[in-house]
Design a protein around this motif. Structure first.
Motif, PDB file in Angstrom:
ATOM      1  N   LYS A  75      35.594 -45.608 -32.109  1.00 13.17           N
ATOM      2  CA  LYS A  75      36.182 -45.492 -30.770  1.00 13.17           C
ATOM      3  C   LYS A  75      37.674 -45.801 -30.823  1.00 13.17           C
ATOM      4  CE  LYS A  75      32.010 -46.696 -28.152  1.00 13.17           C
ATOM      5  NZ  LYS A  75      31.124 -46.907 -29.308  1.00 13.17           N
TER       6      LYS A  75
ATOM      7  N   VAL B  51      41.488 -40.968 -33.515  1.00  8.14           N
ATOM      8  CA  VAL B  51      41.575 -39.515 -33.384  1.00  8.14           C
ATOM      9  C   VAL B  51      41.468 -38.881 -34.766  1.00  8.14           C
ATOM     10  CG1 VAL B  51      42.964 -37.566 -32.593  1.00  8.14           C
ATOM     11  CG2 VAL B  51      43.029 -39.733 -31.338  1.00  8.14           C
TER      12      VAL B  51
ATOM     13  N   ALA C  13      37.599 -39.417 -31.088  1.00  3.14           N
ATOM     14  CA  ALA C  13      38.091 -38.202 -30.440  1.00  3.14           C
ATOM     15  C   ALA C  13      38.389 -37.214 -31.562  1.00  3.14           C
ATOM     16  CB  ALA C  13      39.345 -38.499 -29.635  1.00  3.14           C
TER      17      ALA C  13
ATOM     18  N   GLN D 174      30.311 -29.859 -26.255  1.00  2.00           N
ATOM     19  CA  GLN D 174      30.526 -30.507 -24.963  1.00  2.00           C
ATOM     20  C   GLN D 174      29.204 -30.790 -24.259  1.00  2.00           C
ATOM     21  OE1 GLN D 174      33.336 -27.664 -23.284  1.00  2.00           O
ATOM     22  NE2 GLN D 174      35.025 -29.109 -23.571  1.00  2.00           N
TER      23      GLN D 174
ATOM     24  N   LYS E 111      30.588 -36.941 -22.778  1.00  2.00           N
ATOM     25  CA  LYS E 111      31.623 -37.955 -22.535  1.00  2.00           C
ATOM     26  C   LYS E 111      32.669 -38.001 -23.644  1.00  2.00           C
ATOM     27  CE  LYS E 111      28.539 -40.977 -19.879  1.00  2.00           C
ATOM     28  NZ  LYS E 111      27.970 -42.348 -19.766  1.00  2.00           N
TER      29      LYS E 111
ATOM     30  N   SER F  87      35.774 -36.982 -26.210  1.00  2.00           N
ATOM     31  CA  SER F  87      37.087 -36.333 -26.147  1.00  2.00           C
ATOM     32  C   SER F  87      37.203 -35.389 -27.340  1.00  2.00           C
ATOM     33  CB  SER F  87      38.201 -37.376 -26.213  1.00  2.00           C
ATOM     34  OG  SER F  87      38.150 -38.229 -25.091  1.00  2.00           O
TER      35      SER F  87
ATOM     36  N   PHE G 251      39.104 -31.422 -28.795  1.00  2.00           N
ATOM     37  CA  PHE G 251      40.069 -30.340 -28.591  1.00  2.00           C
ATOM     38  C   PHE G 251      39.862 -29.321 -29.698  1.00  2.00           C
ATOM     39  CE2 PHE G 251      44.297 -28.522 -29.586  1.00  2.00           C
ATOM     40  CZ  PHE G 251      44.523 -27.854 -28.390  1.00  2.00           C
TER      41      PHE G 251
ATOM     42  N   GLU H 157      46.981 -33.617 -26.310  1.00  2.00           N
ATOM     43  CA  GLU H 157      45.636 -33.674 -25.737  1.00  2.00           C
ATOM     44  C   GLU H 157      44.896 -34.979 -26.051  1.00  2.00           C
ATOM     45  OE1 GLU H 157      44.070 -31.461 -23.762  1.00  2.00           O
ATOM     46  OE2 GLU H 157      45.831 -30.161 -23.691  1.00  2.00           O
ATOM     47  N   LEU H 158      45.028 -35.463 -27.287  1.00  2.00           N
ATOM     48  CA  LEU H 158      44.213 -36.599 -27.728  1.00  2.00           C
ATOM     49  C   LEU H 158      45.011 -37.817 -28.158  1.00  2.00           C
ATOM     50  CD1 LEU H 158      41.519 -34.721 -29.888  1.00  2.00           C
ATOM     51  CD2 LEU H 158      41.406 -35.342 -27.463  1.00  2.00           C
TER      52      LEU H 158
END
Length: 263
Positions: free
Chosen positions: A5, A8, A32, A51, A56, A58, A60, A82-83
């Motif tokens: 968590k 990225v 993410a 998705q 939930k 994240s 891209f 975006e992230l």
């Protein structure tokens, strides 16, 4: 379970096979994730599917060609917007080329060498500004056992893969001063679209996939008696990308089911 968590990750070639399995595992662990591929329709379909699986999460996705430096720079900028800043980069190179020395011409050599090297070089250059700023930065390169155990019927790919293994070690040495770890995996035979297509073209039409792939594993002398699963490769990739391997750099994990014979 790895808690990713707040982190990225980027996966190139993330819309199918090992790349997609890696995206899915990273999402499961809370990261993410941004991923790219060349096929826009497949990319969009995969994003929609993910998705639904991870409502939930994240994520891209953007179509791009890893061999085009400008494409990768645009992708990197979009990911930041975006992230946020990236701390894990998975360079997932393409398939191998079946050819011998005698039947590989100059253009084919150049194409294969460019694919294997610049599918690592371009993404690494594009995301290095992010990685340098991360306290737990990691790059993982998906490579093949051919790098250490070449096959004469895949001469160009074997040579290119060996070069990439050397490149990983060189980048690990250079980037250590920046706090960026670099590792790779060496894949054996893994269930993929390539092997599924060969199965569809089989002569013995009554053979099931399980029987056909088991026979293939036996012919290839895979000690575990089967092909690998994309999820198994993804587990090794995520381990190397995560803080669980915080004292590992310049190394490769062999993911070949025991078919490896190199020292």
């Amino acid at each position: 379970m790895i808690d990713l968590k707040g982190k990225v990750a980027v996966v190139t070639g993330g819309s199918s096979g090992i790349g997609l399995a890696t995206v899915r595992l990273l999402l499961q662990q809370g990261a993410a994730v941004a991923f790219c591929g060349r096929n826009t329709e497949r990319l969009q379909a995969v994003r929609t599917q993910l998705q639904e699986e991870f409502p939930k999460a994240s994520m891209f996705a953007q179509a791009c060609d890893v061999l085009q430096a400008e494409d990768m720079q645009r992708f990197a900028q979009a990911v930041r917007q975006e992230l946020g800043s990236v701390s894990m980069l998975i360079n997932n190179a393409g398939q191998g080329r079946v050819s011998t020395f005698a039947d590989t011409n100059d253009a084919e050599w150049e194409t294969e060498l460019k694919l294997k090297f610049f599918s690592v070089i371009n993404p690494t250059r594009a995301f290095m500004p992010d990685l340098e700023q991360s306290p737990e930065a990691a790059i993982v390169c998906v490579n093949s056992l051919l790098a250490a155990q070449p096959e004469p019927h895949m001469v160009a790919t074997s040579a290119a893969r060996a070069g990439v293994m050397n490149l990983v070690r060189s980048m690990a040495t250079e980037f250590s001063a920046k706090g960026v770890r670099v590792n790779g995996i060496l894949l054996g035979l893994v269930d993929s679209g390539q092997w599924r297509r060969r199965y569809e073209a089989r002569e013995e039409r009554n053979q099931s996939w399980e029987e056909w792939s088991r026979n293939l594993a036996q012919r290839k002398q895979i000690q575990l008696g089967r092909l690998g699963r994309p999820e198994e490769a993804a587990s090794a990739i995520v381990f190397l990308a995560s803080p669980l391997s915080s004292y590992t750099t310049g190394s490769h994990i062999d993911v070949s089911g025991g078919v490896s014979r190199h020292a």
